[in-house]
Structure formats: structure tokens, C-alpha cells
Design an enzyme around this catalytic site. Structure first.
Site, PDB file in Angstrom:
ATOM      1  N   ARG A 249       0.841  -1.205   0.000  1.00 56.01           N
ATOM      2  CA  ARG A 249       0.000   0.000   0.000  1.00 56.01           C
ATOM      3  C   ARG A 249       0.878   1.258   0.000  1.00 56.01           C
ATOM      4  NH1 ARG A 249      -5.027   2.164   1.487  1.00 56.01           N
ATOM      5  NH2 ARG A 249      -5.052   3.744   3.111  1.00 56.01           N
ATOM      6  N   HIS A 272      -8.000   7.976   2.388  1.00 56.66           N
ATOM      7  CA  HIS A 272      -7.663   8.801   3.547  1.00 56.66           C
ATOM      8  C   HIS A 272      -8.700   9.913   3.697  1.00 56.66           C
ATOM      9  CE1 HIS A 272      -3.102   7.678   3.243  1.00 56.66           C
ATOM     10  NE2 HIS A 272      -3.809   6.778   3.901  1.00 56.66           N
TER      11      HIS A 272
END
Length: 292
Positions: A249, A272
């Protein structure tokens, strides 16, 4: 379990939509705090009797036990949320955390792999010819193509993937949903897995199993199982770098930024909620930070 802690957990589960993992962390943190209070002030252990100095002593206790700054900050955040809740419910007359500063967290730069190391890792499963190899190739290709969390990957259902459009629908933290494009190499790996690997694992069980990635028993692959798979191929590929479940990631984010991707776009792909979380990658890529 303290009934007020239990009531708080039910509240944030409904109001905030937190994941099971987040709720478990809150439960553990608050239970640990309660145990500390029971050991250090058993005669006065009621939530109304807790003041700011008591919580500061607990923070010092955690630091003496060499908890990381991130862990201490998380535990304090749980305590503050809990007392905010008690105050809002009228269970305590004053909130002892109102003027409590949150501990500063020393942000460590994430570990990443080079493009060459990622490529070696992706090619490793193909050295075998088995249903597991098809599955593992698809797993690694999906992680590399999307940058999704390992918990998100193992939670995927067959219906979340649209191979014709080259997209995958991901349900992240707090049930937030995002659509991520997947490139042709990952699409082909998924097709091969669905045609060969997954059908083998199902062994005629029918369509009742909706999970995309399965283990040999025909049940959903777990996070722990995925981590063992990654570790296996890291070792086989001779990669010496430190690798964690989130390394691919992190590498995904860095390689996108190095390729000229916009930070906001990377934020959306990673899921996010705050741009400041994504900005840490600019320290590794040299990309200019975005103003929050």
C-alpha cells in the site's frame, strides 16, 4: 465490562459507524485504563472521581512501560472520547480531559519497496502452477494495482469487482465507499483466478460463498492468512527489506507520486479522510505537499 464503557461502545458503533477493529481497540484501551484505576485507586474508582491529574499519571505509566507515542496517543484519544460521552450524557459533572493535551506522535516514514522489488514479488507466485498460485498472483496484483488495505482486500465480494470496466468497489473505514480503477494486468490475474483458482476452492459448493478470495477450505481468506502469503513470497523472492502487511500500500502511493500523480488523487485512491495522512508520502517521493 464496565456498563458505561459498554454503553459508550454501543453509542460510537451506531453514531460513528466505526469498524469492528476500531471498536475492539477502544474496548481494549478503556478496559486497560479501568484496570489501572482499579489497581491504583480501588476505593475511589468511579468515573466521577477521575480528574486530570489521574489521567496524566496514567499517561506517564504508559510511557514508563515503553508504549510507542502512537499507541499512547491512541489510548488517550479513546479516554477523551469516553469522557466527552459521559459528560454529554450527564453521567459526570465535569470533563477531566477538557484541557488535556493529546500526546505528540512521532511520525515514522513508511517502509516501501522499489519498483524492481515489487516486480520480483509479483512474479513469484507464477513460478508454480496451482489454484493457490492463481489466487496469490491475483492477491498481489490487486494490492499493487489499488493500494487498498489488506483488511479491505480480504473483505471483497465477487460482486465488488467489475472486470469489464476494470474497477473494484472498496468499503473502507467507517463503511466509506470508493471506486478504484484496476489496470489490465490485475484484471487478467483476477480472471485467471476466478476461472481456475476460486472454482477449485469452492469444489461445487455453489454460489452461497460471496467472498472473492478464498482459502483451500472454501471460506473467506483472513488478514492473517494474507500476511502469511505475502511473507512467503517476500522470502522466496529474496527481498531483504522489512515488509509489513501495508508495505505494498505504501509502495503504491510512493510510486504514484513519483510518476507525477496528484496528491489529492492519491488521497482518494487510498481512502484517507484527511490530506495530512497522505502528505507523509511526499517526504519519500519529493512531491510538494498540498495545503490542507
Amino acid at each position: 465490562m464496565d456498563p458505561q464503557i459498554e454503553s459508550f461502545l454501543k453509542h460510537i458503533s451506531v453514531e460513528k459507524g466505526y469498524s469492528a477493529n476500531t471498536l475492539a481497540a477502544y474496548r481494549n484501551d478503556l478496559t486497560q485504563f479501568g484496570q489501572y484505576l482499579g489497581e491504583t485507586m480501588p476505593a475511589a474508582h468511579t468515573w466521577t472521581g477521575i480528574n486530570k491529574q489521574t489521567i496524566v499519571r496514567y499517561i506517564l505509566h504508559l510511557k514508563e512501560r515503553e508504549y510507542s507515542s502512537a499507541t499512547v496517543a491512541r489510548k488517550v484519544a479513546a479516554i477523551k472520547s469516553f469522557f466527552h460521552y459521559l459528560m454529554s450524557e450527564g453521567a459526570i459533572p465535569d470533563d477531566p480531559t477538557l484541557t488535556l493535551d493529546s500526546p505528540k506522535v512521532r511520525k515514522r516514514l513508511p517502509k516501501t519497496l522499489t519498483r524492481e522489488e515489487v516486480e520480483r514479488l509479483l512474479l513469484e507466485p507464477a513460478k508454480e502452477d496451482s489454484p493457490k498460485a492463481f489466487r496469490d498472483t491475483a492477491l498481489l496484483e490487486m494490492l499493487n494495482a489499488t493500494g487498498m488495505r489488506v483488511s479491505e482486500l480480504v473483505a471483497l465480494k465477487v460482486g465488488d469487482v467489475d472486470l469489464d470496466r476494470g474497477t473494484v468497489r472498496v468499503y473502507g473505514k467507517g463503511t466509506k465507499e470508493r471506486l478504484i480503477p484496476i489496470h489490465s494486468r490485475a484484471v487478467e490475474a483476477l480472471k485467471a483466478y476466478l476461472q481456475t483458482g476460486r472454482t477449485y476452492f469452492l469444489r461445487g459448493r455453489g454460489d452461497e460463498q460471496k467472498a472473492l478470495f478464498l482459502n483451500p477450505r472454501g471460506t473467506q481468506l483472513t488478514r492473517q492468512g494474507l500476511w502469511l502469503i505475502i511473507k512467503k513470497y517476500v522470502e522466496q523472492a529474496g527481498i531483504k527489506a522489512e515488509v509489513t502487511p501495508h508495505t505494498l500500500r505504501h509502495s503504491f502511493a510512493i510510486h504514484l507520486l513519483e510518476g507525477g500523480a496528484d496528491l489529492r488523487n492519491v488521497q482518494e485512491l487510498l481512502g484517507h479522510s484527511n490530506i495530512s495522512t497522505t502528505q507523509i508520502y511526499t517526504q519519500l517521493s519529493g512531491e510538494r505537499p498540498v495545503e490542507a
